[in-house]
Enzyme design. Structure first.
Site, PDB file in Angstrom:
ATOM      1  N   VAL A 157       0.913  -1.143  -0.126  1.00  0.00           N
ATOM      2  CA  VAL A 157       0.005  -0.131  -0.084  1.00  0.00           C
ATOM      3  C   VAL A 157       0.839   1.253   0.024  1.00  0.00           C
ATOM      4  O   VAL A 157       0.359   2.233  -0.210  1.00  0.00           O
ATOM      5  CB  VAL A 157      -0.770  -0.003   1.290  1.00  0.00           C
ATOM      6  N   ASN A 172      -6.154   0.115   7.401  1.00  0.00           N
ATOM      7  CA  ASN A 172      -5.731  -0.632   8.589  1.00  0.00           C
ATOM      8  C   ASN A 172      -4.269  -1.345   8.527  1.00  0.00           C
ATOM      9  O   ASN A 172      -3.644  -1.190   9.501  1.00  0.00           O
ATOM     10  CB  ASN A 172      -6.659  -1.930   8.569  1.00  0.00           C
ATOM     11  N   SER A 224      -4.530   4.778  16.796  1.00  0.00           N
ATOM     12  CA  SER A 224      -4.067   3.816  17.921  1.00  0.00           C
ATOM     13  C   SER A 224      -4.144   4.514  19.259  1.00  0.00           C
ATOM     14  O   SER A 224      -3.878   5.907  19.224  1.00  0.00           O
ATOM     15  CB  SER A 224      -2.440   3.391  17.892  1.00  0.00           C
ATOM     16  N   TYR A 273       5.798   5.829  15.575  1.00  0.00           N
ATOM     17  CA  TYR A 273       4.291   5.139  15.486  1.00  0.00           C
ATOM     18  C   TYR A 273       3.376   6.168  16.087  1.00  0.00           C
ATOM     19  O   TYR A 273       2.312   6.317  15.385  1.00  0.00           O
ATOM     20  CB  TYR A 273       4.465   3.911  16.264  1.00  0.00           C
ATOM     21  N   ALA A 274       3.640   6.750  16.924  1.00  0.00           N
ATOM     22  CA  ALA A 274       2.671   7.706  17.691  1.00  0.00           C
ATOM     23  C   ALA A 274       2.472   9.022  16.710  1.00  0.00           C
ATOM     24  O   ALA A 274       1.483   9.365  16.544  1.00  0.00           O
ATOM     25  CB  ALA A 274       3.011   8.309  19.069  1.00  0.00           C
ATOM     26  N   SER A 300       2.787   8.882  13.481  1.00  0.00           N
ATOM     27  CA  SER A 300       1.821   8.477  12.264  1.00  0.00           C
ATOM     28  C   SER A 300       0.452   8.229  12.598  1.00  0.00           C
ATOM     29  O   SER A 300      -0.251   8.639  11.900  1.00  0.00           O
ATOM     30  CB  SER A 300       2.569   7.015  11.775  1.00  0.00           C
ATOM     31  N   LYS A 301       0.095   7.729  14.063  1.00  0.00           N
ATOM     32  CA  LYS A 301      -1.279   7.693  14.247  1.00  0.00           C
ATOM     33  C   LYS A 301      -1.831   8.784  14.608  1.00  0.00           C
ATOM     34  O   LYS A 301      -3.119   9.073  14.379  1.00  0.00           O
ATOM     35  CB  LYS A 301      -1.172   6.558  15.426  1.00  0.00           C
TER      36      LYS A 301
END
Ligand code: NDP
Length: 249
Positions: free
Chosen positions: A66, A92, A144, A157-158, A160-161
């Site tokens: 993706v 997702n 998240s 990660y944080a 990106s979310k």
């Protein structure tokens, strides 16, 4: 979900070959939808087709990265051409590359942003065009707890979310006039292969922060996604639905 609540609807679910995505595919198929499961893991597609493909819905498995803008966009266009519609887009697919901020490598920052956030932009842009034309659609982004509250060791990660939450609210505002909704689900600590890899000590700390005192299951997330996908949530857009046993409070 109820057997016919997604009858004749077409959905795309990224990261659909395992974990939470696989349960989302199963849930939407059980509601009667045709679900196009997109995943980089071509090796898992045969098992997915054999075990999740059940009446009243059906599954159509596609191996696709993706983060490949052209390939992913073409896939969505193909879905609309083949089935004549696209009702639900679930962004997702996601990865983690955890590490402390001060020692995090550029490559791990960039990769996580690309897989978790940029791919959702590609999916939303491609699906949004068709949905706006059809004057109908529901886009769901997998955020998240980390994106809502931040989390030590997860700067990439944080971010990106949290970015996904901004993308969700902006999409909701831009597409609302065409009856296209966009919401995010923010899972807490859910039992999948992603979290199986976490050391027991870190798991114990996370569990101590959850008021309901247990990890969630992929089905808990899939049911929330199914609610946002179907007409039961017809008047809900721009929301972040935390499904985390109360962890964010
Ligand atoms: P999994 O790792 O179990 O499944 C994710 C799937 O997405 C895998 O098959 C993965 O392949 C695939 N994928 C990764 N990169 C790409 C790509 N570039 N193109 C297409 N597919 C790709 O994750 P989970 O089910 O645990 O998580 C699903 C989502 O939920 C993620 O967005 C995650 O951030 C989010 N989430 C999960 C939580 C949890 O506790 N599990 C908590 C909060 C949010 P591969 O195996 O190669 O990585």
């Amino acid at each position: 979900m109820q057997a016919n609540s997604m009858k004749d609807r077409v959905a795309v679910v990224t990261g659909g070959a395992r974990g939470i995505g696989r349960e989302i595919v199963r849930e939407l198929v059980s509601g009667g939808a045709t679900v196009v499961a997109v995943d980089i893991r071509a090796d898992l597609m045969a098992d997915l087709a054999a075990n999740v493909n059940a009446a009243p819905g059906q599954v159509d498995c596609r191996a696709q990265d993706v983060t490949d803008s052209d390939g992913f966009t073409k896939l969505i266009d193909d879905v609309v051409e083949k089935y004549g519609r696209l009702d639900v887009m679930v962004n997702n697919a996601g990865i983690t590359r955890d590490g402390l901020l001060v020692t995090m490598e550029d490559a791990n920052w960039e990769l996580v942003l690309k897989v978790n956030l940029t791919s959702a932009f590609f999916g939303t842009r491609a699906a949004g065009k068709h949905m706006m034309r059809a004057r109908s659609g529901s886009i769901i982004n997998m955020a998240s707890y980390s994106g809502v509250c931040g989390n030590r060791g997860q700067a990439n990660y944080a971010a990106s979310k949290a970015g996904l939450i901004g993308l969700t609210k902006t999409t909701a505002k831009e597409l609302a006039s065409r009856n296209v909704r966009c919401n995010a689900v923010a899972p807490g600590f859910i039992k999948t292969e992603m979290t199986d890899a976490i050391p027991q000590q870190a798991k114990d700390i996370a569990l101590s922060m959850i008021p309901l005192k247990k990890m969630g299951l992929p089905q808990d997330i899939a049911r929330a996604v199914a609610f946002l996908a179907c007409d039961d949530s017809a008047y809900i857009t721009g929301q972040v639905l935390s499904v985390d046993g109360g962890m964010h409070m």
